[in-house]
Scaffold this active site. Sequence first.
Site, PDB file in Angstrom:
ATOM      1  CE  LYS A   1      -4.271  -1.740   2.021  1.00 52.30           C
ATOM      2  NZ  LYS A   1      -5.347  -1.499   2.979  1.00 52.30           N
TER       3      LYS A   1
ATOM      4  CG  ASN B   1      -7.624   1.182  -0.832  1.00 50.61           C
ATOM      5  OD1 ASN B   1      -7.711   2.355  -1.180  1.00 50.61           O
ATOM      6  ND2 ASN B   1      -8.683   0.441  -0.568  1.00 50.61           N
TER       7      ASN B   1
ATOM      8  N   GLY C   1      -4.807   1.917  19.345  1.00 54.93           N
ATOM      9  CA  GLY C   1      -3.809   1.418  18.396  1.00 54.93           C
ATOM     10  C   GLY C   1      -3.062   2.562  17.751  1.00 54.93           C
TER      11      GLY C   1
ATOM     12  N   GLY D   1      -0.995   1.725  14.648  1.00 50.41           N
ATOM     13  CA  GLY D   1      -0.415   1.151  13.438  1.00 50.41           C
ATOM     14  C   GLY D   1      -0.821   1.988  12.228  1.00 50.41           C
TER      15      GLY D   1
ATOM     16  NE  ARG E   1       2.092  -3.990  22.329  1.00 53.20           N
ATOM     17  CZ  ARG E   1       2.174  -5.115  21.645  1.00 53.20           C
ATOM     18  NH1 ARG E   1       1.837  -6.256  22.214  1.00 53.20           N
ATOM     19  NH2 ARG E   1       2.536  -5.114  20.381  1.00 53.20           N
TER      20      ARG E   1
END
Length: 288
Positions: free
Chosen positions: A71, A92, A131, A133, A156
């Site tokens: 991507k 995408n 998250g 990411g 995290r």
Amino acid sequence: MIYDGHTRTCGLIGNPVEHTMSPLIQNFMAEETGKNMVYVPFHVQQGDLEAAVKGAYALNLLGCNVTVPYKSDVLEYLVDIDPLAKRIGAVNTLVRVEGGYKGYNTDMPGLYRAMVHDGVDITGKKVVILGAGGVARAVAVMLYDKGAEGVILFNRTPEKAQQIADEVNGFAGADFAKAYALEDYADVLKEEKYIVIQATSVGMHPGVEKVIIAEDAFYDKIEVGYDLIFNPANTRFMQLVSSHGGRAYNGAKMLVYQGVIAFELWNNVSISRKVAEGCIRQMEEARK
Ligand code: NAP
């Protein structure tokens, strides 16, 4: 559908591609709209991406979707990139234009259309993202683009959340995004209720019993919970949101709507809500 000399081909470039639901969704829309188009997966080996994009153009492909792990890598092989995709840093969908392909990101507009479909309005709201990411980053950009008041990122590894916040604040203004460690949620979430977007891989098949935050107090704060995971269909996160009185949705509609928007770009048509709902049903049937 009968394929003939006028049939246009679209495909999915990725590695692996064998698990994809996109042919089902795209070929269903072609059938429903009477477009003479066929959609097939193309497993592209590492190192062959440039050849695949050039080859697709040489073979007169109408367009392609691009999935993991290409991507971002695909950006350098495009003749043009839509501003939102540029900002997100990932494409995408490739749309055939003069001399090559123009890249779009339909994942995030897909999530936004899923939210509109579900009657969820983010305008002027502070939205929580779990998250940090690639997907969480794209969600933060989309929420800015669509008029949220701010985003609160929990991760995290808080440094990664901070990196996203810094990047987004770079174009959104100093205080749009704030970043924290996951365990700090109780100190940070002071408002009554929030829209929460679960953008980690925790709870995805086969780890279906896992959940990113387990404490009940967290779920009391959730008015709407989106888990971007779609396998399983009802994640533990969603079960906890529902059992605390919130509305819970999975990532299946986002997946369908990213495909809907790609189909619209390739074929210059508008897909109705009825056809989009047909796609969702097709996907649910296939996964039984
Ligand atoms: P990614 O870049 O690998 O990021 C994964 C995130 O999950 C990171 O924030 C990571 O935290 C966190 N994480 C992973 N394991 C964890 C654990 N045990 N405890 C706490 N946090 C953990 O993944 P991505 O590309 O952003 O994708 C995220 C998810 O989005 C995917 O798993 C997928 O389910 C979903 N997705 C949905 C669609 C759709 O169409 N619906 C499309 C694409 C992706 P650290 O930073 O601390 O490692």
